[in-house]
Design a protein around this motif. Structure first.
Motif, short mmCIF file in Angstrom:
data_model
loop_
_atom_site.label_atom_id
_atom_site.label_comp_id
_atom_site.label_asym_id
_atom_site.label_seq_id
_atom_site.Cartn_x
_atom_site.Cartn_y
_atom_site.Cartn_z
N VAL A 159 0.86 -1.19 0.00
CA VAL A 159 0.00 0.00 0.00
C VAL A 159 0.89 1.24 0.00
N TRP A 160 0.57 2.18 -0.85
CA TRP A 160 1.27 3.47 -0.83
C TRP A 160 0.25 4.59 -0.99
N LEU A 161 0.25 5.51 -0.03
CA LEU A 161 -0.59 6.70 -0.14
C LEU A 161 0.34 7.91 -0.26
N HIS A 162 0.11 8.70 -1.28
CA HIS A 162 0.99 9.83 -1.58
C HIS A 162 0.41 11.11 -0.95
N LYS A 163 1.21 11.73 -0.09
CA LYS A 163 0.86 12.98 0.59
C LYS A 163 -0.50 12.92 1.31
N PRO A 164 -0.64 12.00 2.27
CA PRO A 164 -1.90 12.01 3.03
C PRO A 164 -1.94 13.24 3.95
N SER A 165 -3.13 13.75 4.20
CA SER A 165 -3.25 14.99 4.98
C SER A 165 -3.77 14.76 6.40
N THR A 166 -4.61 13.76 6.59
CA THR A 166 -5.19 13.56 7.93
C THR A 166 -4.14 13.08 8.93
N SER A 167 -3.20 12.31 8.46
CA SER A 167 -2.07 11.86 9.28
C SER A 167 -0.91 11.58 8.32
N ILE A 168 0.29 11.85 8.78
CA ILE A 168 1.43 11.63 7.88
C ILE A 168 1.99 10.21 8.00
#
Lengths: 136, 611
Positions: free
Chosen positions: B567-576
């Motif tokens: 899994v890769w999430l790019h630039k999440p905002s709610t938590s880093i």
């Protein structure tokens, strides 16, 4: 004398009529063939469209939506019961169907007879009949 | 008797003679009067014929159609066929109908159609990819324009077709209307829309060539060559008619149902965490089969030309498929650093290390993610707490030469060979590279300062999940052409670590996962995994703590792995943090996976083994 002349005329007439009938038949067949080809094209287009329509009706999201409407929902891991079936071998995810080779019609279209006119065929047959006499 | 029947012979002879004379006269007339040069040569009489060939299909592993073909029409209006005296309507009205039905937006075409007194070009192609429904609607409009009244039956049929949702599939025949011609032809169709679009790629309608994904990579195999030949009318030469040259069918390893589930989970995660993008890959560790590969955002490839997909498709940054885009992955790389160190015999799971909260390497001071000193640790707890300082120390024990040799063996900096157009090798320096500084050994040890793709990570992790045997990921299950099937074999691409090291790592990560990221756990199943959080480098600003790549890699069941999930999430905002945003995605995917693949919980499998 007159009888022979008439006989020749009758024979010629029969030959000409035969040629005419066969030519007309050949042209008719050519037209039929063209119609069949058009029909094949039409069927190909229709078949492709049908397959596309089936695929659209079987869309994953559409089927899932239908299932939910019918009251189904995905199971959670704890809800699944596993039953051991003696002798059952685990099946690897389904292999896709492979279409077999198409059945070719066994007609040798390279045969000489298929490419001859009636006159050429008559000549060929005559030469075959006369061949033993020529050798003599 | 002879004399009695003589007149009959004479009569028959006269008829034959007359017929003969007529034939002779006709022959003489043709020879003398008709220009023989202008007559067609009978042996060459025929017409150009096109054998409509279809582009090969793309199917999933269960035969579910992902990319097929559909029949569309090229519609021409022959303004020169307008008989002014008999004209029932204004040509402008006809043009307006065409604009409305075919939704014409092309400025030049609009200008042509709306010219006063009709367009200057007498035949205009108003649409090249019209659907059957559009053509039927246009024919009806032309008939009304002509002053005909439509029968009720026609209207009822049209309504029923609408209810079925597919429309009539009979081929439209425009031959009864001299003003309009419609030529059927095949074009690409994606019935599933955006499902797996990042893998499939698309075909440009106007050029019939595949772009991106499998369509791009296997364009020559999939391409259906429309053969056009001179077909003779002579039925004896029927065998010389062109045969269609259909493209080969490509069967993918993905499972559409699983793909749909994974895409749904990823899309929800991207939205919830307010990430810019993301990817999830599910691979079978033994075979290398990619079971699902989701990427977000995705384009609906059946409408690839629309404005909203422009940024996804027309870019040089490979955002069409995030699974093959290179990025700094962060701490997920610690799995491989530790595996290399254990395999080289430099450390053991219980090797002790005193964490003082910082370590110096190549003149650079490296700190832990929370900048705290964690005190006495073992290698197990180093992984549990994802300690940068500890992993830098491990890399220092391994030394540059061995460290980068392992990275090379894991396939970093090399293409995985997955059958997708646009895969990039990433960027990994080593101690021999120009501009290499020793501090990079430290940063590389915890996944910063290197760029690798998600698919490279999955491939490398397959060595850990698969007893040291690293398999090449593959997306093509087989290619079927003219009844023959080619199945690419499973490919083992190396043994970067020993089976013992692989098992040790799996055991370490199984234990550490319980403490490091409980959000990734699925009750009843033993899983191994590691989170990753990497700061993103911005030119002229350096690494920004608030901008991260949050990742998670895991596999299971640990005793007999059936899947690797990345899994890769790019630039999440709610938590880093990867543990907070990426780990729950892993959990949701695994919950779907175990049900879909029929993987029983550990206790059930164990009881079966005991019996």
């Amino acid at each position: 004398m007159l009888g022979s002349f008439f006989l020749v005329l009758v024979v010629l007439g029969v030959l000409l009529s035969s040629h005419l009938i066969i030519s007309a038949h050949v042209i008719g067949m050519g037209r039929q063939l063209q119609e069949i080809k058009n029909e094949i094209d039409r069927l190909v287009y229709k078949n492709v469209s049908l397959r596309d329509q089936i695929a659209r009706l079987k869309r994953i999201h559409r089927l899932e939506e239908r299932a939910r409407e019918m009251g189904f929902r995905p199971p959670y891991p704890g809800e699944t019961f596993y039953v051991e079936v003696p002798g059952f071998e685990e099946q690897v995810a389904g292999e896709p169907p492979v279409s077999g080779p198409t059945h070719a019609v066994d007609i040798n279209l390279s045969r000489k007879e298929y490419h001859l006119t009636l006159w050429e065929w008559v000549q060929m047959q005559l030469s075959l009949i006369l061949k033993p006499f020529e050798e003599l | 008797m002879k004399i009695r029947y003589n007149w009959r012979y004479t009569f028959i002879a006269s008829i034959f003679t007359l017929v003969g004379l007529v034939i002779l006269a006709q022959m003489v007339r043709i020879q003398m009067t008709v220009d023989a040069q202008g007559l067609p040569v009978t042996s060459n009489m025929g017409q150009w014929e096109k054998a409509a060939s279809r582009r090969g299909l793309i199917l999933d592993r269960n035969g579910h159609l992902l990319a097929g073909n559909k029949t569309v029409y090229a519609v021409d209006i022959h303004f020169d066929a307008l008989d002014i005296s008999d004209m029932s309507g204004d040509p402008g009205e006809l043009a307006d109908q065409a604009v409305s039905i075919f939704e014409i937006e092309n400025e030049y075409l609009l200008q042509q159609l709306r010219q006063e007194g009709g367009p200057p070009e007498r035949t205009i192609t108003v649409e090249r990819f019209a659907s059957g429904e559009q053509v039927r609607a246009f024919i009806d409009a032309v008939r009304v324009w002509h002053g005909e009244e439509l029968e009720e039956e026609d209207q009822e049929t049209a309504e029923q077709e609408g209810d079925l949702g597919g429309g009539e599939i009979d081929i439209v025949d425009c031959s009864m209307i001299p003003l309009v011609s419609c030529t059927p032809h095949l074009t690409r169709s994606y019935p599933e829309g955006s499902l797996a679009s990042n893998m499939i790629g698309f075909v440009r309608r106007d050029e019939k060539r595949g772009h991106l994904g499998v369509e791009g990579k296997y364009d020559t195999s999939l391409f259906g060559n429309d053969r056009t030949l001179w077909a003779l009318w002579d039925p004896h030469k029927a065998d010389q008619a062109p045969d269609p040259d259909h493209g080969a069918n490509v069967i993918l390893t993905i499972d559409s149902v699983l793909q749909a589930d994974v895409e749904e989970i990823l899309d929800a995660a991207v939205e919830q965490t307010k990430s810019q993008a993301g990817t999830v890959i599910v691979m079978h560790p033994e075979t290398g089969d990619i079971l699902a590969m989701a990427s977000s955002p995705r384009a609906d490839i059946s409408h690839y030309w629309e404005e909203e997909y422009k940024d996804i498709i027309y870019n040089t940054d490979n955002i069409f498929n995030y699974a093959i885009k290179a990025y700094e992955p962060g701490s997920v790389v610690k799995v491989l650093t530790m595996a290399a160190a254990i395999d080289a015999g430099v450390v053991e799971p219980d090797t002790e290390f005193l964490d003082k909260g910082k370590i110096e390497i190549g003149g650079v001071t490296i700190r832990n993610w929370n900048e705290a000193a964690w005190g006495p640790q073992t290698m197990k707890t180093c992984m549990q707490h994802s300690l940068n300082v500890c992993l830098v120390w491990v890399a220092k024990q391994l030394e540059s030469e061995k460290f980068y040799s392992y990275f090379q063996d894991f396939g970093f900096g090399q293409l995985t060979g997955i059958e997708l157009a646009g895969e990039v090798p990433g960027s990994v320096k080593n101690h021999l590279s120009p501009e290499y500084t020793r501090s990079e050994l430290g940063t590389n040890a915890f996944g910063q300062g290197i760029e690798i793709t998600s698919i490279q990570m999955v491939k490398a992790i397959s060595a850990v999940a698969n007893d040291g045997e690293m398999v090449a990921p593959r997306i093509i299950s087989s290619i079927v052409d003219e009844g023959y099937e080619y199945k690419p074999p499973r490919t083992v691409v190396g043994h970067p670590i020993s089976a013992e090291t692989a098992r040790t790592m799996t055991e370490m990560l199984k234990e550490s996962l319980i403490e490091e990221s409980s959000a990734a756990l699925v009750p009843g199943y033993s899983l191994a995994g590691k989170t990753g959080t990497a700061e993103i480098y911005i030119r002229n600003k350096g690494y920004i703590s608030e901008l991260t790549n949050a990742s998670f890699v895991g596999w299971g069941p640990t005793d007999d792995p059936k899947f690797i999930v990345y899994v890769w999430l790019h630039k999440p905002s709610t938590s880093i943090w990867g543990s907070e945003v990426a780990a729950p995605v892993f959990r949701k995917v695994v919950m779907k996976l175990v049900n879909h693949m029929g993987i029983a919980p550990d206790a059930v499998r164990q009881s079966q083994l005991d019996e």
